[in-house]
Motif scaffolding. Structure first.
Motif, PDB file in Angstrom:
ATOM      1  N   GLY A 120      -5.652  -3.740   4.642  1.00 40.76           N
ATOM      2  CA  GLY A 120      -6.901  -4.346   4.211  1.00 40.76           C
ATOM      3  C   GLY A 120      -7.346  -5.560   4.995  1.00 40.76           C
ATOM      4  N   ASN A 121      -6.495  -6.070   5.884  1.00 44.88           N
ATOM      5  CA  ASN A 121      -6.981  -7.179   6.707  1.00 44.88           C
ATOM      6  C   ASN A 121      -6.308  -7.197   8.081  1.00 44.88           C
ATOM      7  OD1 ASN A 121      -4.760  -9.385   6.886  1.00 44.88           O
ATOM      8  ND2 ASN A 121      -4.738  -8.676   4.756  1.00 44.88           N
ATOM      9  N   PRO A 122      -7.039  -7.712   9.082  1.00 45.60           N
ATOM     10  CA  PRO A 122      -6.603  -7.637  10.479  1.00 45.60           C
ATOM     11  C   PRO A 122      -5.249  -8.302  10.740  1.00 45.60           C
ATOM     12  CG  PRO A 122      -8.899  -8.295  10.377  1.00 45.60           C
ATOM     13  CD  PRO A 122      -8.382  -8.313   8.967  1.00 45.60           C
ATOM     14  N   SER A 123      -4.993  -9.399  10.054  1.00 47.96           N
ATOM     15  CA  SER A 123      -3.757 -10.103  10.346  1.00 47.96           C
ATOM     16  C   SER A 123      -2.534  -9.295   9.870  1.00 47.96           C
ATOM     17  CB  SER A 123      -3.826 -11.492   9.700  1.00 47.96           C
ATOM     18  OG  SER A 123      -2.571 -11.913   9.306  1.00 47.96           O
ATOM     19  N   ASP A 124      -2.630  -8.751   8.657  1.00 45.87           N
ATOM     20  CA  ASP A 124      -1.539  -7.902   8.168  1.00 45.87           C
ATOM     21  C   ASP A 124      -1.407  -6.627   8.998  1.00 45.87           C
ATOM     22  OD1 ASP A 124      -0.916  -9.707   6.249  1.00 45.87           O
ATOM     23  OD2 ASP A 124      -1.840  -8.622   4.578  1.00 45.87           O
ATOM     24  N   ALA A 125      -2.565  -6.114   9.433  1.00 44.52           N
ATOM     25  CA  ALA A 125      -2.535  -4.899  10.249  1.00 44.52           C
ATOM     26  C   ALA A 125      -1.786  -5.162  11.552  1.00 44.52           C
ATOM     27  CB  ALA A 125      -3.952  -4.419  10.532  1.00 44.52           C
ATOM     28  N   ALA A 157       6.904   1.048   6.470  1.00 41.74           N
ATOM     29  CA  ALA A 157       6.869  -0.412   6.584  1.00 41.74           C
ATOM     30  C   ALA A 157       5.834  -0.985   5.620  1.00 41.74           C
ATOM     31  CB  ALA A 157       6.545  -0.818   8.018  1.00 41.74           C
ATOM     32  N   PHE A 158       4.718  -0.300   5.549  1.00 37.36           N
ATOM     33  CA  PHE A 158       3.664  -0.767   4.640  1.00 37.36           C
ATOM     34  C   PHE A 158       4.128  -0.712   3.187  1.00 37.36           C
ATOM     35  CE2 PHE A 158       0.277   0.591   1.705  1.00 37.36           C
ATOM     36  CZ  PHE A 158      -0.429  -0.599   1.655  1.00 37.36           C
ATOM     37  N   ILE A 159       4.707   0.414   2.815  1.00 34.93           N
ATOM     38  CA  ILE A 159       5.148   0.582   1.431  1.00 34.93           C
ATOM     39  C   ILE A 159       6.176  -0.484   1.054  1.00 34.93           C
ATOM     40  CG2 ILE A 159       6.399   2.115  -0.154  1.00 34.93           C
ATOM     41  CD1 ILE A 159       3.650   3.123   0.279  1.00 34.93           C
ATOM     42  N   ASN A 160       7.111  -0.731   1.972  1.00 39.11           N
ATOM     43  CA  ASN A 160       8.129  -1.741   1.689  1.00 39.11           C
ATOM     44  C   ASN A 160       7.516  -3.116   1.467  1.00 39.11           C
ATOM     45  OD1 ASN A 160      10.148   0.112   1.825  1.00 39.11           O
ATOM     46  ND2 ASN A 160      10.643  -0.303   3.974  1.00 39.11           N
ATOM     47  N   GLU A 161       6.604  -3.452   2.364  1.00 36.11           N
ATOM     48  CA  GLU A 161       5.959  -4.749   2.288  1.00 36.11           C
ATOM     49  C   GLU A 161       5.093  -4.836   1.022  1.00 36.11           C
ATOM     50  OE1 GLU A 161       6.457  -7.247   4.012  1.00 36.11           O
ATOM     51  OE2 GLU A 161       4.795  -8.578   3.489  1.00 36.11           O
ATOM     52  N   TYR A 162       4.422  -3.758   0.753  1.00 35.84           N
ATOM     53  CA  TYR A 162       3.528  -3.685  -0.396  1.00 35.84           C
ATOM     54  C   TYR A 162       4.310  -3.859  -1.693  1.00 35.84           C
ATOM     55  CZ  TYR A 162       0.125  -1.406  -3.507  1.00 35.84           C
ATOM     56  OH  TYR A 162      -0.749  -1.107  -4.507  1.00 35.84           O
ATOM     57  N   ARG A 163       5.469  -3.189  -1.742  1.00 36.33           N
ATOM     58  CA  ARG A 163       6.302  -3.305  -2.941  1.00 36.33           C
ATOM     59  C   ARG A 163       6.840  -4.720  -3.093  1.00 36.33           C
ATOM     60  NH1 ARG A 163       9.522   1.928  -2.033  1.00 36.33           N
ATOM     61  NH2 ARG A 163       8.186   3.477  -3.000  1.00 36.33           N
ATOM     62  N   ARG A 164       7.175  -5.313  -1.947  1.00 31.46           N
ATOM     63  CA  ARG A 164       7.746  -6.654  -1.986  1.00 31.46           C
ATOM     64  C   ARG A 164       6.711  -7.650  -2.527  1.00 31.46           C
ATOM     65  NH1 ARG A 164       8.309 -11.053   0.900  1.00 31.46           N
ATOM     66  NH2 ARG A 164       6.825 -10.446   2.492  1.00 31.46           N
ATOM     67  N   ARG A 165       5.487  -7.454  -2.068  1.00 30.73           N
ATOM     68  CA  ARG A 165       4.453  -8.424  -2.434  1.00 30.73           C
ATOM     69  C   ARG A 165       3.899  -8.207  -3.831  1.00 30.73           C
ATOM     70  NH1 ARG A 165       0.265  -9.415   2.469  1.00 30.73           N
ATOM     71  NH2 ARG A 165       1.774  -9.707   4.120  1.00 30.73           N
ATOM     72  N   THR A 166       3.862  -6.954  -4.203  1.00 31.04           N
ATOM     73  CA  THR A 166       3.194  -6.642  -5.452  1.00 31.04           C
ATOM     74  C   THR A 166       4.195  -6.404  -6.550  1.00 31.04           C
ATOM     75  OG1 THR A 166       1.801  -5.366  -3.984  1.00 31.04           O
ATOM     76  CG2 THR A 166       1.225  -5.314  -6.294  1.00 31.04           C
ATOM     77  N   ARG A 167       4.264  -7.327  -7.453  1.00 29.45           N
ATOM     78  CA  ARG A 167       5.184  -7.131  -8.564  1.00 29.45           C
ATOM     79  C   ARG A 167       4.717  -5.983  -9.441  1.00 29.45           C
ATOM     80  NH1 ARG A 167       8.744 -11.160 -10.471  1.00 29.45           N
ATOM     81  NH2 ARG A 167       9.071 -12.745  -8.912  1.00 29.45           N
ATOM     82  N   HIS A 168       3.436  -5.943  -9.602  1.00 27.18           N
ATOM     83  CA  HIS A 168       2.883  -4.873 -10.421  1.00 27.18           C
ATOM     84  C   HIS A 168       1.993  -4.015  -9.551  1.00 27.18           C
ATOM     85  CE1 HIS A 168       4.384  -7.002 -13.875  1.00 27.18           C
ATOM     86  NE2 HIS A 168       3.798  -8.092 -13.427  1.00 27.18           N
ATOM     87  N   PRO A 169       2.604  -3.040  -8.934  1.00 29.72           N
ATOM     88  CA  PRO A 169       1.801  -2.231  -8.031  1.00 29.72           C
ATOM     89  C   PRO A 169       0.690  -1.519  -8.785  1.00 29.72           C
ATOM     90  CG  PRO A 169       4.016  -1.319  -8.304  1.00 29.72           C
ATOM     91  CD  PRO A 169       3.961  -2.589  -9.062  1.00 29.72           C
TER      92      PRO A 169
END
Lengths: 412, 74
Positions: free
Chosen positions: A256-261, A296-308
């Motif tokens: 969703g954003n250039p820096s994370d991409a 990699a995205f899923i891992n990061e996403y899970r890490r960041r989002t407590r409530h996916p």
């Protein structure tokens, strides 16, 4: 059932001719065995016999990083393998290439094994096995199909039970193949020459609709096996770095954003380079890289989002836009008035499972089979997600067009 | 092949994911059925539009440099 015909194998040398005869003989034997399987209890007996051939202790050692598995795979074997793109040649889900629809039957000797290589089977020879399917990840539990460890007329199987005992993938390990069949021990083929090592058929993870890759390589003890650094770099640049745009676009839609991409792509490239030796050169690098990126995205996403994201996907009711515009704008001319940013914004609003499917298909042009492999879902799920993703997106764009006055419509 | 079946398989048809047999059936239906034909045109245009709109962007110019630096220390 494919049979090895008279013209099946080039009979170039005496050992090769003998090997071909051998294979033919085993094809007949395999047929007989299959017939026997019609009797109750036969399946258990047969699979039990196969299982016994496996030295479980040795396999268990594979957990600790010792190599596992089979045969030598020469360049000609690789060349024979069907191209990964398209994948139309692959059997349908649930059908093992050697089994057909009847799972559980012993592997039959088919066309897959025509390319018998003369190098002798050597007791205690060590083999390295590497993953054939670059889309399967080291931390995923793998389910194996039949593996042909040696050409003794028997198939050694790493069946699901065994794999579940291993608990974790054994791809990176290696195994010593110590057991040579004793003469007469359920070995119907007659061997006067050293055994031949047949190449394994492409494996397939039927339960998850994902094809396993796996090439097996002879483990030469010398460290010279790995290609020189320059070569590795050259092939990486040639096959991986060329997909940078694709990776970035997908990363951008996912994150969703250039820096994370940016971060996501860099991480993907780093992981890919480290694992480059496991990628079978010349196959589907794009799908392989996208699989890494998505993990990699899923891992990061899970890490960041407590409530996916807790969207009940079944409750999302896409509506068909076409009937709405059929009279006013059947050509869909209103689409042309919607600018890029608005389209991307609409995509970004889709639930992630729809978004990733739609982006892989409609933006990057991947096939259903490729998407299924990347996402680790069955092809049927790809189809249904894609259908709903497209309808949802159309609905959003239609609402926007109505809002902007591009079309009169009747917003829901 | 009726209209419902045709519409059901329309995306797969557009994606070239059908068996040759089913693909032929759909094509024949589309030729004979103007409403389905219109919907086909609409969906085809939508997919082309989507692809065109979303592929304009590529990786930033310096991303490759950064990746190379990270991998090979350049």
């Amino acid at each position: 059932m494919p049979r090895i015909g008279a013209g099946g194998a080039p009979l170039a040398s005496r050992p090769a001719a003998r090997a071909a005869r051998d294979m033919e003989h085993r094809a007949l034997v395999a047929d007989e065995q299959t017939q026997q399987l019609d009797e109750p209890g036969a399946v258990e007996t047969a699979s039990g016999a196969v299982r016994r051939r496996l030295n479980r202790d040795r396999i268990a050692d594979a957990r600790d990083g010792e190599p596992l598995f089979p045969a030598q795979l020469g360049a000609e074997d690789r060349a024979r393998r069907a191209p990964r793109r398209g994948m139309a040649e692959q059997p349908r889900q649930g059908e093992h290439p050697l089994h057909g629809a009847a799972g559980g039957a012993p592997a039959r000797i088919g066309e897959h094994e025509i390319g018998v290589r003369p190098p002798a089977y050597q007791p205690q020879q060590r083999f390295n096995v590497r993953r054939l399917d670059p889309r399967v990840f080291p931390h995923e539990l793998l389910e194996f199909g039949q593996l042909h460890l040696h050409g003794g007329g028997e198939t050694q199987a790493l069946d699901e039970q065994l794999v579940s005992e291993l608990r974790e993938p054994v791809f990176h390990g290696s195994i010593e193949i110590l057991d040579r069949l004793e003469d007469g021990e359920r070995d119907d083929a007659v061997h006067h020459e050293p055994r031949n090592v047949a190449s394994p058929p492409p494996l397939r993870n039927s339960r998850r609709g994902m094809s396993l890759l796996g090439t097996v390589m002879a483990n030469t003890p010398s460290p010279d096996v790995s290609p020189p650094v320059d070569e590795k770099r050259a092939s990486f640049e040639r096959e991986a770095l060329v997909h940078l745009d694709v990776l970035y676009r997908v990363a951008l839609r996912l994150s969703g954003n250039p820096s994370d991409a940016d971060d996501l792509v860099q991480e993907t490239m780093l992981k890919a380079f480290r694992a480059w030796d496991q990628y079978e050169k010349g196959t589907n690098a794009k799908a392989w890289l996208l699989t890494i990126l998505r993990h990699a995205f899923i891992n990061e996403y899970r890490r960041r989002t407590r409530h996916p994201e807790t969207v009940d996907l079944d409750k999302i009711e896409p509506y068909a836009v076409f009937p709405e515009v059929q009279d006013e704008d059947p050509q869909g001319a209103f689409f042309d008035r919607i600018v890029d940013d608005e389209v991307l914004r609409a995509i970004d609003q889709l639930p992630v499972v729809f978004r990733e499917t739609l982006v892989l298909s409609d933006v990057e042009g991947m096939s259903y089979q490729e998407i299924a492999g990347i996402l680790g879902i069955p092809v049927g799920t790809v189809k249904s997600r894609l259908f709903r993703a497209r309808q949802l997106l159309q609905g959003k764009l239609y609402d926007y067009a109505v809002e902007m006055g591009y079309i009169k419509g009747s917003p829901a | 092949m009726n209209c419902r079946e045709c519409v059901e398989h329309l995306y797969e048809f557009l994606d070239r994911e059908l068996t040759p047999e089913l693909e032929r059936e759909i094509r024949e239906h589309l030729e004979d059925c103007p409403p389905c034909g219109e919907q086909y045109d609409f969906e085809e245009l939508f997919l082309k539009f989507l692809r065109a709109r979303c592929r304009t962007q590529g990786a930033p110019a310096d991303l490759k440099k950064r990746v190379l630096r990270e991998l090979f220390g350049e």
